[in-house]
Design a protein around this motif. Structure first.
Motif, PDB file in Angstrom:
ATOM      1  N   ALA A   1       7.322   5.588 -14.092  1.00 42.82           N
ATOM      2  CA  ALA A   1       8.137   6.409 -13.007  1.00 42.82           C
ATOM      3  C   ALA A   1       6.981   6.267 -11.683  1.00 42.82           C
ATOM      4  N   ARG A   2       5.958   6.189 -11.853  1.00 43.14           N
ATOM      5  CA  ARG A   2       4.881   6.108 -10.756  1.00 43.14           C
ATOM      6  C   ARG A   2       5.143   4.755 -10.035  1.00 43.14           C
ATOM      7  N   TYR A   3       5.290   3.716 -11.012  1.00 46.16           N
ATOM      8  CA  TYR A   3       5.323   2.372 -10.283  1.00 46.16           C
ATOM      9  C   TYR A   3       6.723   2.485  -9.668  1.00 46.16           C
ATOM     10  N   ARG A   4       7.671   2.844 -10.142  1.00 46.62           N
ATOM     11  CA  ARG A   4       8.991   2.946  -9.261  1.00 46.62           C
ATOM     12  C   ARG A   4       8.746   3.514  -7.923  1.00 46.62           C
ATOM     13  N   GLY A   5       8.304   4.788  -7.932  1.00 46.27           N
ATOM     14  CA  GLY A   5       8.140   5.336  -6.550  1.00 46.27           C
ATOM     15  C   GLY A   5       7.364   4.343  -5.685  1.00 46.27           C
ATOM     16  N   ALA A   6       6.267   3.806  -6.274  1.00 46.21           N
ATOM     17  CA  ALA A   6       5.172   3.191  -5.423  1.00 46.21           C
ATOM     18  C   ALA A   6       5.723   1.907  -4.769  1.00 46.21           C
TER      19      ALA A   6
ATOM     20  N   ALA B   1       8.984   1.590  -4.601  1.00 45.87           N
ATOM     21  CA  ALA B   1      10.025   1.617  -3.212  1.00 45.87           C
ATOM     22  C   ALA B   1       9.233   1.870  -1.936  1.00 45.87           C
ATOM     23  N   ILE B   2       8.226   2.891  -1.942  1.00 43.77           N
ATOM     24  CA  ILE B   2       7.493   2.877  -0.725  1.00 43.77           C
ATOM     25  C   ILE B   2       7.040   1.611  -0.147  1.00 43.77           C
ATOM     26  N   CYS B   3       6.278   0.595  -1.035  1.00 40.89           N
ATOM     27  CA  CYS B   3       5.933  -0.675  -0.662  1.00 40.89           C
ATOM     28  C   CYS B   3       7.137  -1.464  -0.169  1.00 40.89           C
ATOM     29  N   LEU B   4       8.356  -1.512  -0.813  1.00 43.55           N
ATOM     30  CA  LEU B   4       9.340  -2.229  -0.163  1.00 43.55           C
ATOM     31  C   LEU B   4       9.885  -1.840   1.144  1.00 43.55           C
ATOM     32  N   GLU B   5       9.708  -0.569   1.243  1.00 42.40           N
ATOM     33  CA  GLU B   5      10.224  -0.012   2.570  1.00 42.40           C
ATOM     34  C   GLU B   5       9.314  -0.409   3.742  1.00 42.40           C
ATOM     35  N   ARG B   6       7.842  -0.421   3.586  1.00 47.88           N
ATOM     36  CA  ARG B   6       6.917  -1.120   4.388  1.00 47.88           C
ATOM     37  C   ARG B   6       7.393  -2.200   4.529  1.00 47.88           C
TER      38      ARG B   6
ATOM     39  N   THR C   1       0.888  -1.402  -0.014  1.00 45.68           N
ATOM     40  CA  THR C   1      -0.072   0.013   0.218  1.00 45.68           C
ATOM     41  C   THR C   1       0.974   1.254  -0.106  1.00 45.68           C
ATOM     42  N   PRO C   2       1.188   1.709  -1.225  1.00 44.97           N
ATOM     43  CA  PRO C   2       2.218   2.929  -1.136  1.00 44.97           C
ATOM     44  C   PRO C   2       1.508   4.281  -0.663  1.00 44.97           C
ATOM     45  N   GLY C   3       2.444   5.273  -0.103  1.00 46.93           N
ATOM     46  CA  GLY C   3       2.182   6.186   0.617  1.00 46.93           C
ATOM     47  C   GLY C   3       1.076   6.266   1.457  1.00 46.93           C
ATOM     48  N   ALA C   4       0.089   7.206   1.309  1.00 42.82           N
ATOM     49  CA  ALA C   4      -1.186   7.207   2.607  1.00 42.82           C
ATOM     50  C   ALA C   4      -2.149   6.234   2.121  1.00 42.82           C
ATOM     51  N   GLY C   5      -2.293   5.683   0.832  1.00 45.46           N
ATOM     52  CA  GLY C   5      -3.196   4.501   0.554  1.00 45.46           C
ATOM     53  C   GLY C   5      -3.551   3.550   1.539  1.00 45.46           C
ATOM     54  N   GLU C   6      -4.641   2.826   1.356  1.00 46.16           N
ATOM     55  CA  GLU C   6      -5.033   1.668   2.045  1.00 46.16           C
ATOM     56  C   GLU C   6      -5.088   0.505   1.222  1.00 46.16           C
ATOM     57  N   LEU C   7      -4.963  -0.527   1.503  1.00 39.54           N
ATOM     58  CA  LEU C   7      -5.193  -1.813   0.866  1.00 39.54           C
ATOM     59  C   LEU C   7      -6.295  -2.472   1.976  1.00 39.54           C
TER      60      LEU C   7
END
Length: 385
Positions: free
Chosen positions: A134-139, A141-146, A41-47
């Motif tokens: 580009a959006r997927y790369r950022g998304a 990266a956040i997911c893998l950080e979580r 769940t990238p950024g402030a989104g929610e799954l």
């Protein structure tokens, strides 16, 4: 003769991370619906929901909402499964925005590096546009950080939680770009694991209790950071418990920049520095303005009190902190002889007609008269303010 039309080339994104867990735990996190909702769940989104049928030819589906509250669904089919080593699946994003497009392909490879260390490589191929890539790369990266946080035994979870909301993990995709460029990603991960906590230790509580100054950062309505120096008697920032601080706000310039910022965006940063030892301590958290009698009673002289819910605590190397000797405390902080004096700058004649009534009354009862701006500048130069 007309040349046959050719499809535009598809684009690929690849990221590699080292996770503090054996491959079987990482594989479980990538396939168990209960674990997926914690990190995918990238950024402030929610799954909200995840369903998996873990077999070649089996399907999976994800449902959630993006940071703007728009719902989305992701579905696909498992193409290849090697337990604890590899996962290949189709990926179809159904929602608004630049991630919408034809099905693509995601591959996750796990390589054991030690008893509790795994290298994960995520490859997302067949993406149709550079904007989506580009959006997927950022998304991702956040997911893998979580995911990394969910693998860390000492971590409080995929995100930090505080009474006022969620704080994202320490590193974002832009931090990772620089870390990868300079080869410090593994070092940064180790530093985060060993030095970042969500509460204060006994030594850190004592350190804060001995400080008579702190730097406070907040974010204004334009997105600019506001950095403010706050001073008081030693211990003016009160340690309520391992996860909570209180800081008084004394009479100032009337702009209320920090308070106004925090009323709109409660996220803040604190930097405590000891210039004599030297030593420094950083905190991230969320702030809430208190005006009740109990809070004001605990901080004499305060107009209001800022209660801080701690999210992250980390020590910084003091290598570049210059060593200074403390000569004397400010004579104007509560408890000092000149605490009740009207600030010299409020005596400048250009401000006389716009001072609030309490300051006007204080000046009328004072023996000090108004001064010119040049006279105030002379006081500044002499250090007499």
């Amino acid at each position: 003769m007309t040349e046959p039309a050719t499809a535009p080339p598809r684009i690929a994104v690849s990221l590699t991370r080292r996770l503090d867990a054996p491959p079987e735990r990482v594989f479980e996190a990538c396939t168990d619906p209960r674990r997926l909702v914690r990190w995918l769940t990238p950024g402030a989104g929610e799954l909200h929901a995840a369903i998996t049928d873990l077999r070649v030819g089996g399907c999976f589906s994800l449902e959630g909402c993006d940071p703007d509250g728009r719902t989305y669904a992701i579905s696909g089919t498992y193409r290849d499964i090697v337990p604890d080593r590899r996962l290949v699946l189709t990926w179809h994003y159904e929602g608004e925005g630049p991630l919408r497009g034809p099905p693509s392909l995601v591959r996750i490879d796990l390589r054991p590096l030690g008893p509790d260390l795994t290298e994960l490589t995520l490859s997302h191929t067949q993406i149709d546009t550079s904007e989506s890539a580009a959006r997927y790369r950022g998304a991702w990266a956040i997911c893998l950080e979580r995911l990394s946080w969910s693998m860390t035994p000492t971590a409080p979870g995929a995100v930090f939680r505080s009474p006022l909301g969620a704080i994202s993990p320490l590193y974002g995709p832009r931090h990772r770009v620089f870390q990868e460029e300079f080869g410090t990603e593994n070092l940064a991960n180790r530093l985060r694991k060993l030095s970042v906590t969500s509460e204060l230790s006994a030594a850190q509580k004592n350190f804060i209790a001995g400080r008579d100054m702190v730097f406070l950062t907040s974010i204004d309505h334009r997105g600019f950071p506001t950095c403010s120096y706050k001073g008081g008697a030693a211990g003016f920032v009160r340690v309520v418990d391992a996860r909570t601080l209180e800081m008084p706000s004394y009479d100032g310039n009337g702009m209320y920049l920090s308070a106004g910022n925090l009323a709109a965006n409660p996220k803040l940063g604190l930097l405590f520095v000891d210039f004599e030892r030297p030593h420094r301590l950083r905190l991230h958290g969320t702030g809430q303005v208190l005006r009740d009698a109990a809070a004001l009673g605990a901080h004499p002289g305060a107009e209001f009190v800022l209660r801080i819910a701690i999210a992250e605590v980390f020590v910084n190397c003091p290598r570049y902190v210059h060593r200074y000797r403390r000569v004397a405390p400010s004579g104007f902080v509560p408890g000092e002889p000149r605490a009740g004096e009207v600030p010299a700058w409020k005596r400048i004649d250009a401000f006389g007609d716009v001072l609030p009534p309490r300051d006007r009354a204080a000046l009328d009862g004072s023996e000090d008269g108004s001064i010119t701006l040049d006279a105030y500048r002379a006081l500044l130069d002499s250090g007499e303010t």
